[in-house]
Scaffold this motif. Sequence first.
Motif, PDB file in Angstrom:
ATOM      1  N   LEU A  51       0.826  -1.206   0.000  1.00 41.65           N
ATOM      2  CA  LEU A  51       0.000   0.000   0.000  1.00 41.65           C
ATOM      3  C   LEU A  51       0.861   1.257   0.000  1.00 41.65           C
ATOM      4  O   LEU A  51       0.593   2.229  -0.734  1.00 41.65           O
ATOM      5  CB  LEU A  51      -0.926  -0.011   1.217  1.00 41.65           C
ATOM      6  CG  LEU A  51      -1.959  -1.153   1.275  1.00 41.65           C
ATOM      7  CD1 LEU A  51      -2.682  -1.146   2.611  1.00 41.65           C
ATOM      8  CD2 LEU A  51      -2.958  -1.042   0.126  1.00 41.65           C
ATOM      9  N   SER A  52       1.897   1.239   0.822  1.00 40.77           N
ATOM     10  CA  SER A  52       2.765   2.430   0.934  1.00 40.77           C
ATOM     11  C   SER A  52       3.519   2.678  -0.357  1.00 40.77           C
ATOM     12  O   SER A  52       3.708   3.830  -0.779  1.00 40.77           O
ATOM     13  CB  SER A  52       3.742   2.239   2.097  1.00 40.77           C
ATOM     14  OG  SER A  52       3.053   2.053   3.309  1.00 40.77           O
ATOM     15  N   SER A  53       3.990   1.591  -1.007  1.00 45.94           N
ATOM     16  CA  SER A  53       4.731   1.765  -2.263  1.00 45.94           C
ATOM     17  C   SER A  53       3.813   2.318  -3.352  1.00 45.94           C
ATOM     18  O   SER A  53       4.218   3.161  -4.163  1.00 45.94           O
ATOM     19  CB  SER A  53       5.344   0.438  -2.693  1.00 45.94           C
ATOM     20  OG  SER A  53       4.334  -0.514  -2.973  1.00 45.94           O
ATOM     21  N   GLY A  54       2.566   1.830  -3.382  1.00 48.23           N
ATOM     22  CA  GLY A  54       1.616   2.364  -4.377  1.00 48.23           C
ATOM     23  C   GLY A  54       1.318   3.835  -4.138  1.00 48.23           C
ATOM     24  O   GLY A  54       1.301   4.652  -5.084  1.00 48.23           O
ATOM     25  N   PHE A  55       1.084   4.178  -2.873  1.00 46.62           N
ATOM     26  CA  PHE A  55       0.810   5.577  -2.553  1.00 46.62           C
ATOM     27  C   PHE A  55       2.045   6.442  -2.805  1.00 46.62           C
ATOM     28  O   PHE A  55       1.970   7.510  -3.443  1.00 46.62           O
ATOM     29  CB  PHE A  55       0.367   5.685  -1.090  1.00 46.62           C
ATOM     30  CG  PHE A  55       0.299   7.098  -0.592  1.00 46.62           C
ATOM     31  CD1 PHE A  55      -0.739   7.943  -0.980  1.00 46.62           C
ATOM     32  CD2 PHE A  55       1.285   7.613   0.247  1.00 46.62           C
ATOM     33  CE1 PHE A  55      -0.797   9.265  -0.527  1.00 46.62           C
ATOM     34  CE2 PHE A  55       1.227   8.916   0.702  1.00 46.62           C
ATOM     35  CZ  PHE A  55       0.189   9.745   0.318  1.00 46.62           C
ATOM     36  N   GLY A  56       3.184   5.953  -2.345  1.00 48.44           N
ATOM     37  CA  GLY A  56       4.396   6.764  -2.482  1.00 48.44           C
ATOM     38  C   GLY A  56       4.841   6.911  -3.921  1.00 48.44           C
ATOM     39  O   GLY A  56       5.300   7.988  -4.340  1.00 48.44           O
ATOM     40  N   GLY A  57       4.699   5.857  -4.721  1.00 49.33           N
ATOM     41  CA  GLY A  57       5.167   5.912  -6.091  1.00 49.33           C
ATOM     42  C   GLY A  57       4.297   6.776  -6.990  1.00 49.33           C
ATOM     43  O   GLY A  57       4.786   7.335  -7.979  1.00 49.33           O
ATOM     44  N   TYR A  58       3.026   6.877  -6.642  1.00 51.82           N
ATOM     45  CA  TYR A  58       2.132   7.606  -7.549  1.00 51.82           C
ATOM     46  C   TYR A  58       1.736   8.986  -7.010  1.00 51.82           C
ATOM     47  O   TYR A  58       1.734   9.974  -7.746  1.00 51.82           O
ATOM     48  CB  TYR A  58       0.867   6.774  -7.800  1.00 51.82           C
ATOM     49  CG  TYR A  58       0.026   7.317  -8.918  1.00 51.82           C
ATOM     50  CD1 TYR A  58       0.376   7.094 -10.258  1.00 51.82           C
ATOM     51  CD2 TYR A  58      -1.116   8.096  -8.668  1.00 51.82           C
ATOM     52  CE1 TYR A  58      -0.381   7.613 -11.296  1.00 51.82           C
ATOM     53  CE2 TYR A  58      -1.876   8.615  -9.699  1.00 51.82           C
ATOM     54  CZ  TYR A  58      -1.506   8.368 -11.012  1.00 51.82           C
ATOM     55  OH  TYR A  58      -2.254   8.890 -12.040  1.00 51.82           O
ATOM     56  N   PHE A  59       1.418   9.092  -5.765  1.00 51.37           N
ATOM     57  CA  PHE A  59       0.849  10.334  -5.246  1.00 51.37           C
ATOM     58  C   PHE A  59       1.870  11.271  -4.588  1.00 51.37           C
ATOM     59  O   PHE A  59       1.713  12.505  -4.657  1.00 51.37           O
ATOM     60  CB  PHE A  59      -0.255  10.015  -4.224  1.00 51.37           C
ATOM     61  CG  PHE A  59      -1.486   9.429  -4.840  1.00 51.37           C
ATOM     62  CD1 PHE A  59      -2.374  10.244  -5.540  1.00 51.37           C
ATOM     63  CD2 PHE A  59      -1.763   8.077  -4.772  1.00 51.37           C
ATOM     64  CE1 PHE A  59      -3.515   9.721  -6.130  1.00 51.37           C
ATOM     65  CE2 PHE A  59      -2.893   7.552  -5.358  1.00 51.37           C
ATOM     66  CZ  PHE A  59      -3.774   8.368  -6.042  1.00 51.37           C
ATOM     67  N   LEU A  60       2.886  10.732  -3.970  1.00 51.95           N
ATOM     68  CA  LEU A  60       3.819  11.606  -3.255  1.00 51.95           C
ATOM     69  C   LEU A  60       4.524  12.607  -4.184  1.00 51.95           C
ATOM     70  O   LEU A  60       4.683  13.793  -3.830  1.00 51.95           O
ATOM     71  CB  LEU A  60       4.846  10.770  -2.477  1.00 51.95           C
ATOM     72  CG  LEU A  60       4.370  10.233  -1.120  1.00 51.95           C
ATOM     73  CD1 LEU A  60       5.516   9.529  -0.409  1.00 51.95           C
ATOM     74  CD2 LEU A  60       3.821  11.356  -0.233  1.00 51.95           C
ATOM     75  N   PRO A  61       4.972  12.194  -5.386  1.00 49.95           N
ATOM     76  CA  PRO A  61       5.608  13.198  -6.274  1.00 49.95           C
ATOM     77  C   PRO A  61       4.657  14.344  -6.629  1.00 49.95           C
ATOM     78  O   PRO A  61       5.084  15.510  -6.729  1.00 49.95           O
ATOM     79  CB  PRO A  61       5.978  12.380  -7.507  1.00 49.95           C
ATOM     80  CG  PRO A  61       6.104  10.980  -7.016  1.00 49.95           C
ATOM     81  CD  PRO A  61       5.067  10.853  -5.960  1.00 49.95           C
ATOM     82  N   LYS A  62       3.372  14.031  -6.800  1.00 48.23           N
ATOM     83  CA  LYS A  62       2.407  15.072  -7.155  1.00 48.23           C
ATOM     84  C   LYS A  62       2.128  15.994  -5.975  1.00 48.23           C
ATOM     85  O   LYS A  62       1.948  17.220  -6.127  1.00 48.23           O
ATOM     86  CB  LYS A  62       1.129  14.417  -7.657  1.00 48.23           C
ATOM     87  CG  LYS A  62       1.385  13.630  -8.955  1.00 48.23           C
ATOM     88  CD  LYS A  62       0.244  12.750  -9.328  1.00 48.23           C
ATOM     89  CE  LYS A  62       0.544  12.067 -10.670  1.00 48.23           C
ATOM     90  NZ  LYS A  62       1.779  11.297 -10.688  1.00 48.23           N
ATOM     91  N   CYS A  63       2.081  15.370  -4.766  1.00 49.43           N
ATOM     92  CA  CYS A  63       1.898  16.193  -3.558  1.00 49.43           C
ATOM     93  C   CYS A  63       3.095  17.145  -3.394  1.00 49.43           C
ATOM     94  O   CYS A  63       2.942  18.298  -2.956  1.00 49.43           O
ATOM     95  CB  CYS A  63       1.749  15.311  -2.338  1.00 49.43           C
ATOM     96  SG  CYS A  63       0.210  14.371  -2.304  1.00 49.43           S
ATOM     97  N   TYR A  64       4.268  16.636  -3.740  1.00 45.34           N
ATOM     98  CA  TYR A  64       5.465  17.467  -3.629  1.00 45.34           C
ATOM     99  C   TYR A  64       5.363  18.676  -4.550  1.00 45.34           C
ATOM    100  O   TYR A  64       5.686  19.813  -4.156  1.00 45.34           O
ATOM    101  CB  TYR A  64       6.687  16.633  -3.969  1.00 45.34           C
ATOM    102  CG  TYR A  64       7.959  17.447  -4.090  1.00 45.34           C
ATOM    103  CD1 TYR A  64       8.633  17.907  -2.962  1.00 45.34           C
ATOM    104  CD2 TYR A  64       8.478  17.759  -5.353  1.00 45.34           C
ATOM    105  CE1 TYR A  64       9.791  18.665  -3.079  1.00 45.34           C
ATOM    106  CE2 TYR A  64       9.634  18.508  -5.473  1.00 45.34           C
ATOM    107  CZ  TYR A  64      10.283  18.957  -4.332  1.00 45.34           C
ATOM    108  OH  TYR A  64      11.430  19.731  -4.456  1.00 45.34           O
ATOM    109  N   VAL A  65       4.905  18.439  -5.777  1.00 40.01           N
ATOM    110  CA  VAL A  65       4.789  19.552  -6.744  1.00 40.01           C
ATOM    111  C   VAL A  65       3.757  20.568  -6.252  1.00 40.01           C
ATOM    112  O   VAL A  65       3.969  21.783  -6.296  1.00 40.01           O
ATOM    113  CB  VAL A  65       4.426  19.011  -8.131  1.00 40.01           C
ATOM    114  CG1 VAL A  65       4.097  20.165  -9.088  1.00 40.01           C
ATOM    115  CG2 VAL A  65       5.564  18.168  -8.679  1.00 40.01           C
ATOM    116  N   ILE A  66       2.612  20.040  -5.772  1.00 41.38           N
ATOM    117  CA  ILE A  66       1.543  20.939  -5.325  1.00 41.38           C
ATOM    118  C   ILE A  66       2.000  21.775  -4.145  1.00 41.38           C
ATOM    119  O   ILE A  66       1.758  23.007  -4.081  1.00 41.38           O
ATOM    120  CB  ILE A  66       0.279  20.144  -4.971  1.00 41.38           C
ATOM    121  CG1 ILE A  66      -0.314  19.500  -6.229  1.00 41.38           C
ATOM    122  CG2 ILE A  66      -0.767  21.019  -4.295  1.00 41.38           C
ATOM    123  CD1 ILE A  66      -1.435  18.531  -5.946  1.00 41.38           C
TER     124      ILE A  66
END
Length: 841
Positions: A800-815
């Motif tokens: 679960l963490s890898s899926g969340f981190g791989g897809y959403f964390l980079p976008k959260c970082y940009v936002i």
Amino acid sequence: MSPWVAHLVSLQFSIACCWAFSCHQSGSSPDFSLQGDYLLAGLFPLHGDYLQVRHRPQVTLCDRPDSFNGHGYHLFQAMRFGIEEINNSTALLPNVTLGYELYDVCSESANLYATLNMLCLPGTHHIALQESLSRYTPKAVAIIGPDNTNHAVTTAAVLSPFLVPLISYEASSMVLSTKWQYPSFLRTIPSDKYQVEIMVLLLQRFQWVWVSLVGSDGDYGELGVQALEDLATKRGICIAFKGIVPSSAQVGDEEMRSMVRHLALARTTVVVVFSSRQLAGVFFKSVVLANLTGKVWIASEDWAISTHITSVPGIQGIGTVLGVAIQQKLVPGLKEFEEAYARADKGAPRSCPKGSWCSTNQLCSKCQTFTEYTTPKLGAFSMSSAYNVYQAVYAVAHGLHQLLDCASGACSKGQIYPWQLLEQIYKVNFPLHEDTVTFDDNGDPLSGYNIIAWDWIGPKWTFRIIGSFIWSPVQLDINNTDIRWHGKDNQVPTSVCTQDCVEGHRRVVAGFHHCCFECVPCEAGTFLNKSDLYRCQPCGKEEWAPEGSPTCFPRTVVVLTWQEPISWVLLAANTLLLLLLVGTAGLFARHLDTPVVRSAGGRLCFLMLGSLAAGSCSLYGFFGEPTLPACLLRQALFSLGFAVFLSCLTVRSFQLVIIFKFSTKVPRFYRAWVQNHGAGLFVMISSVAQLLICLTWLIVWTPQPTREYRRFPQLVVLECTEGNSLGFLLAFTYNGLLSVSAFACSYLGKDLPENYSEAKCVTFSQLLNFVSWITFFTMVSVYQGKYLLVVNVLALLTCLSSGFGGYFLPKCYVILCRPDLNNTGHFQASILDYTRRCSST
């Protein structure tokens, strides 16, 4: 009686008791006979056994000076002393005198002659056989003796039809207790039945289980050895060697050398010698000659304290001798009586008249020549046997006392019959010198034994009483500290074929004897119960045991409780993931119209975040003892949620590849994909497929809370049965295929515009997903600890963490951190740059 006797009604016929009666001038010693109101007979071995072969039916000559038996002489005098003492008593048989006729039974023929002579009618030399023997009056009303089992069996068999009481002082064979065969036999020496019991108890006391047996020829030795073998075998003792010393054995002959050689090869430390003292002497002379030393010898009563054996040259070096002996009792006044006899003037021995045959059963030339200084020494062994004779005489006297109604102070003399006296002897119960004389139903005395040990101090021999045995109840008491063992440091010798196995190892019999074995460790899950050393017992369901274990241990119950520190860490991590998912959903909702959110999938992101949240919630079902609701939801909910997330991830990556790479090349496919909402349709179909798999799983292979015992021998795993079902395998396989699809589609878009390219992060997250599951299954195969459930939860949390981190964390970082990149101009510039690069290639 036999049928032919019944037909001889009132028929008298003569049996020549001995050819001696053809000579009316046969010589006899006055010490062998005494007149009295009632006559008792005594059979004693005044001379040694006559072992030569007879070629004529004649009674063996007994009066041979070279074969005089001092032991039998003391028994002979004990009977004379007892009768004289009774005749002088005013309390026992007050007005009755007892007479006696004594015989030297040096051989079987002499023994039979004496028996037949006592059966003769008074004043005759004939035996009358009638239809009924109840009125038969033989010369003697009772017979004392003979000394050994062979002679006693013959005498008892002859006397049985007449029911003449026969009380032996030394015949101890168990066969004589058979009342239907020997109804008139009694004895004052304990039966060999108890002697055998003592010997086996002695072997058990010192844990001697690998022994040899040696017996002597004849009923005493052969029956004793057979009884010993039977009882010892029942008690778990192995007989390595068994031998019988033949009656014709000579020291140093081939037969004795062979026996001693085989005895040495048997490798037993303990040897039980159940033998008559005569043949025991031959055996031990052969043992000394062969230098067979360093053993423990268990002696039967007949030779245990006999000076006939202790006088064998070199006997003190054979090892330790333990033996069974009759309880030591004294005949008060016997020694003085013998000394007075030696001092008396007995006259010169008579000679037999010319032409006549002398009755040598009642002659003892050497007895008449004894002086006060040449009388045989009255040792402990002879004194014990003399007391048995003394007891037998008094038993007959007390039986007569009751039969003649002497309680009033005067006996009513009259005709009595042997069978009447036999009934009264069975009933006697009287004190005799601090002892009580009585018989059981088999005619055996109710007395005990002593356990003795030989003690050598230089050339001087003695014996020590180290214990005792009684059989009502059966009890053997031994003081081990009184025994001086022949080995080093006075240690108890061992006598085993194989040393005991270490704990947890069972015995596997090697060969014919169960005492010889190999040691094999018990398999895991079994243990060795001391009650059965040859078979390992399985542990209980809630127990386990490692290989070679002597006991079972409680299994560890494995369950991921809420209170464990590791549980707190996992719960904290999972809760943090849920908060991040909720926070990300809020962040994306606030920036829904920004290029970053739209490029990530727009509203599709909320489905992805929700599916991850559902999977995260399922992890709480792994904590605490499993219940049916938890089993139904935890794996199925995770599988479904993660499948929805992977479906969205796959279609999102696939859609970007179509837009940038295949929209111009396959415009029809692209238009159909857009017009028919291909992305949403794929997600729906993929999710419904996983939903159907999970529903089928829950219906057909319903997960149940269970206690799992087979996977780990030392653990009881509280778990759900979902991991063992085909439904779980299908759901897991389906998610695996989706993971591979998402990885492939992401990899195809590795050269897309930077703002749209998610290949690196998605690829990394899927690789982490694969690694987590590979790690989990590896741990399942090698790890057998209580934290296996922790590894399972950690693997799910990693997915679960890898899926969340791989897809959403980079976008959260940009936002949050690079708002300058979250604008339309930057994304258009990125697309132009991608178009320029594609044109140049």
